[in-house]
Design an enzyme around this catalytic site. Structure first.
Site, mmCIF file in Angstrom:
data_model
loop_
_atom_site.group_PDB
_atom_site.id
_atom_site.type_symbol
_atom_site.label_atom_id
_atom_site.label_comp_id
_atom_site.label_asym_id
_atom_site.label_seq_id
_atom_site.Cartn_x
_atom_site.Cartn_y
_atom_site.Cartn_z
ATOM 1 N N PRO A 52 -7.159 67.955 -18.841
ATOM 2 C CA PRO A 52 -7.788 67.816 -20.150
ATOM 3 C C PRO A 52 -7.533 66.478 -20.834
ATOM 4 C CG PRO A 52 -6.660 69.933 -19.943
ATOM 5 C CD PRO A 52 -6.220 69.091 -18.784
ATOM 6 N N GLU A 53 -8.242 66.305 -21.931
ATOM 7 C CA GLU A 53 -8.069 65.150 -22.813
ATOM 8 C C GLU A 53 -6.655 65.149 -23.391
ATOM 9 O OE1 GLU A 53 -10.452 63.328 -26.700
ATOM 10 O OE2 GLU A 53 -10.442 65.494 -26.342
ATOM 11 N N VAL A 54 -6.053 63.969 -23.507
ATOM 12 C CA VAL A 54 -4.692 63.755 -24.046
ATOM 13 C C VAL A 54 -3.739 64.895 -23.678
ATOM 14 C CG1 VAL A 54 -5.288 62.111 -25.858
ATOM 15 C CG2 VAL A 54 -5.413 64.544 -26.389
#
Length: 353
Positions: A52-54
């Protein structure tokens, strides 16, 4: 890499989309969790693994639920928990990719090298030999995210030649940016990784899982390619930090249909059932040969476009806060690299370097 080489190497492979939560704001523990998930996905045959993102070490949900003054101490904690690129945490992820022989895409909070306090929403692309192929910084932080992240530049909007095929990445809302997506398609992208965060704090009539599916299907259908979409999940610890003693905020953050992960094909359809909200890994077969025939109908980077009518200019300059030395002569290219002070990482392209 020419098309002949790609055609010769067209072999189906398994991709894995990770839907999981980080160990919130605990960098080392989150990296350890990522390494374990890389090994798990690889043991199940995955050659491409998307996070996932960050994911490292989490998303600043307080931007949406606290006012900027209340959220500022959490911003500092996120900054202290962020990572340097290159750095030891990146080395750990690189080693896991090399140990499993997998291509890994993972979102991180990256500290800017030139300023105490600058954070980037960054997506790392790591090759199966452990090489760091790409460091993409989200071009425009979305809405409340502007309280946390500095925007990147066009130098990292690139397609990487990997053993599984030409691969590009965009973070969350960037997948709504038509020009950013077209820039990747025009570089020959056949595999797109889109990573997201679970977003239950959106307006009440906004279905985040549906929004993710629409954007993923659109890019896959328009580009006639495969998309691997990976989204994080919400934990009670995140809710406690972002909601405090506000029961209404806590209820909102538990709203269902806020995350979706999966693999979509060139017809815009998921190749297997996507995962919604729950932690897990979605596996799917990617067969790039299936990208050929659909392009006979719509190839928007080929016969189905009019480049005498439309033209996109992509500025690939890596922007720097300071360039030392005399002003360049009129018409000369912008200075970067050894003359620049700031970002030590310059994307490498073996075909041009």
């Amino acid at each position: 890499m020419g098309m002949q080489h790609i055609v010769e190497d067209l072999k189906p492979f398994t991709a894995a989309a990770i839907q999981a939560a980080p160990v919130y704001l605990d960098t080392s523990a989150t990296v350890d969790k990522a390494v374990a998930l890389i090994h798990e996905a690889a043991s199940n045959g995955a050659q491409l693994i998307a996070f996932p993102e960050v994911f490292v070490p989490g998303y600043p949900y307080w931007n949406w639920t606290l006012n900027p003054v209340q959220g500022s101490p959490w911003y500092e904690q996120l900054y202290r928990s962020a990572i340097d690129v290159p750095g030891p945490h990146v080395d750990t992820l690189r080693a896991a990719a090399a140990a499993t022989g997998t291509t890994v895409v993972i979102g991180v909070n990256e500290r800017g090298p030139h300023s105490l306090g600058v954070l980037y929403n960054t997506v790392l692309t790591i090759g199966p030999d452990g090489s760091l192929l790409g460091v993409h910084r989200k071009l425009v932080p979305t809405w409340a995210e502007k309280l946390t992240w500095t925007g990147g530049d066009g130098g990292s909007v690139r397609v990487h030649q990997t053993p599984v095929g030409p691969l590009g990445v965009l973070a969350c809302g960037e997948n709504t940016n038509t020009l950013a997506r077209f820039a990747l398609l025009a570089q020959g992208e056949l595999i797109h990784v889109a990573n997201y965060i679970s977003l239950p704090v959106a307006p009440a009539d906004y279905d985040m899982s549906q929004a993710i599916a629409i954007r993923t299907a659109a890019h896959s259908f328009e580009g006639k390619l495969f998309s691997i979409v990976s989204c994080s999940t919400i934990t009670e610890e995140m809710i406690e930090i972002a909601a405090g003693d506000r029961a209404d905020i806590a209820k909102m953050m538990r709203r269902p249909r806020s995350a979706l992960s999966g693999i979509f094909g060139p017809d815009g359809q998921p190749v297997t059932e996507p995962l919604i909200d729950e932690e897990g890994i979605v596996y799917g077969e990617v067969d790039l040969a299936k990208c050929i025939q659909p392009k006979q109908m719509h190839d928007i980077i080929g016969h189905y476009n009019r480049f005498d009518v439309f033209r996109l200019h992509h500025n690939t300059t890596s922007l720097q806060p300071l360039v030392q030395g005399p002003y360049p002569a009129a018409g000369s290219p912008p200075r970067h690299g050894v003359d620049a002070v700031g970002d030590p990482w310059v994307p490498q392209d073996p075909e041009t370097n």
